[in-house]
Design an enzyme around this catalytic site. Structure first.
Site, short mmCIF file in Angstrom:
data_model
loop_
_atom_site.label_atom_id
_atom_site.label_comp_id
_atom_site.label_asym_id
_atom_site.label_seq_id
_atom_site.Cartn_x
_atom_site.Cartn_y
_atom_site.Cartn_z
N HIS A 244 208.40 -4.18 -6.78
CA HIS A 244 207.43 -4.29 -5.73
C HIS A 244 208.03 -5.10 -4.64
O HIS A 244 207.52 -4.63 -3.46
CB HIS A 244 206.24 -5.16 -6.12
CG HIS A 244 205.25 -4.24 -6.80
ND1 HIS A 244 205.57 -4.09 -8.36
CD2 HIS A 244 204.16 -3.36 -6.61
CE1 HIS A 244 204.52 -3.26 -8.81
NE2 HIS A 244 203.79 -2.90 -7.85
N GLY A 245 208.96 -5.66 -4.63
CA GLY A 245 209.63 -6.54 -3.52
C GLY A 245 210.56 -7.24 -3.97
O GLY A 245 210.64 -7.93 -4.93
#
Length: 355
Positions: free
Chosen positions: A244-245
């Site tokens: 996600h990041g």
């Protein structure tokens, strides 16, 4: 050849999305590097089309699908524009027949339009409005946060991320339907879940099933010892967070969910029917606290924010509450209402002649 193909795809993803993150962590360990924040520009949608490419390679290797000999048709699958930027992750096995031969009739096209409109409404009417309140609240220094503002912020952000992401998915599915592609649903009312396990069966379904089929099961799944199963789950949720990041906050968020999944597997508590609502409250509390980790820029801010959720302080900067007028309260109410399967229930009532 399979390993080489996967390595090439992962190398591209790691370079563009995680290279700066890796160097910054090495720098914190006193390794000296000189790299600008703007040196590497992240290609839009790289996480999605990289995972689609890997799933294609694995499925061809497993002989689940035939190899695509036409480069343009393969390119169409990897860069299919409706879902390229924000998902869902599409499996080649789901659409390879439609790449070669598909039909679009009036019913499909009208259903696609309606699906797109619902997704656009989710994004514009609900996500954008509650997102404004969440952004204002999360901009407040942690020391100035009060309990009321903290709860308003995380409820608004929980609605924002759900209606934003599911809205984009609905728009992608609707566009695909208009062009003759039947893309699978990506969200199935995750906030109605009663466990973390059920939540991940309903939230970002294309990602959770991708990790199940291409990471968890190849690692051994739950076929080995209990310890091995737990290790496999931790690996999956570690990578889920990192996907996600490029931030430790995302990693902690993934491990946070993974830890509760392990607890649920270890302690299977069956509550009486009249107390089943406690399972739902438990799930919502876990998810809300998890979103604090997901949204916060740093772990320190997240920890302080979570503390303010339960310290019952008034705070200094409660100006965020100014945004809670009749209109925004209505939007929040609609967000909470339609995060549950209300539309399906109303449709069922109409068909059964109740209305």
């Amino acid at each position: 050849m399979l390993l080489i193909g996967i390595a090439i795809n992962l190398s591209i993803l790691i370079y563009y999305k995680y290279f700066t993150f890796i160097l910054n962590n090495l720098h914190s360990l006193d390794f000296e590097f000189s790299i600008s924040e703007d040196t590497i520009l992240l290609p839009i949608g790289i996480s999605f089309f990289t995972f689609q490419s890997i799933s294609y390679l694995v499925d061809v290797y497993r002989k689940t699908v035939p190899a695509q000999k036409n480069l343009l048709d393969l390119g169409l699958y990897i860069s299919l524009f409706p879902q390229l930027i924000a998902g869902p992750i599409v499996r080649y096995e789901d659409i390879y027949k439609e790449i070669k031969s598909r039909t679009v009739d009036r019913e499909d096209f009208s259903e696609g339009i309606l699906k797109f409109i619902r997704g656009l409404a989710k994004k514009v009417i609900i996500a954008n409005n509650v997102g404004l309140i969440a952004d204002k609240a999360f901009a407040i220094p942690a020391a100035d946060l009060g309990t009321s503002v903290s709860w308003v912020a995380i409820i608004c952000y929980s609605l924002q991320i759900y209606f934003d992401f599911s809205g984009y998915s609905d728009m992608a599915i609707g566009l695909g339907r208009m062009f003759g592609f039947n893309i699978k649903e990506n969200f199935m009312h995750p906030y109605k879940s009663t466990s973390v396990k059920e939540f991940w069966r309903r939230w970002h379904i294309s990602l959770s099933t991708w990790f199940r089929d291409y990471l968890y099961i190849p690692l051994g799944g739950s076929r080995g010892s209990k310890l091995r199963t737990y290790i496999n789950l931790i690996i999956v949720f570690f990578i889920t967070g990192l996907w996600h990041g490029a931030s430790w906050s995302f990693v902690v968020w993934g491990l946070f969910h993974g830890s509760f999944l392990l607890i649920e597997r270890s302690f299977k508590i069956q509550l009486p029917v009249y107390l089943r609502f406690l399972n739902h409250l438990y799930l919502l509390l876990v998810v809300l606290i998890g979103w604090v980790l997901f949204r916060s820029d740093t772990l320190e801010y997240a920890i302080q924010f979570i503390g303010h959720l339960f310290d019952f302080s008034s705070g200094v900067d409660n100006y965020v509450l100014v945004y809670l007028n009749y209109y925004t309260l209505l939007i929040i109410f609609l967000g909470i209402l339609f995060s549950m399967p209300v539309r399906e229930r109303i449709k069922k009532w109409v068909l059964n002649g109740i209305f």
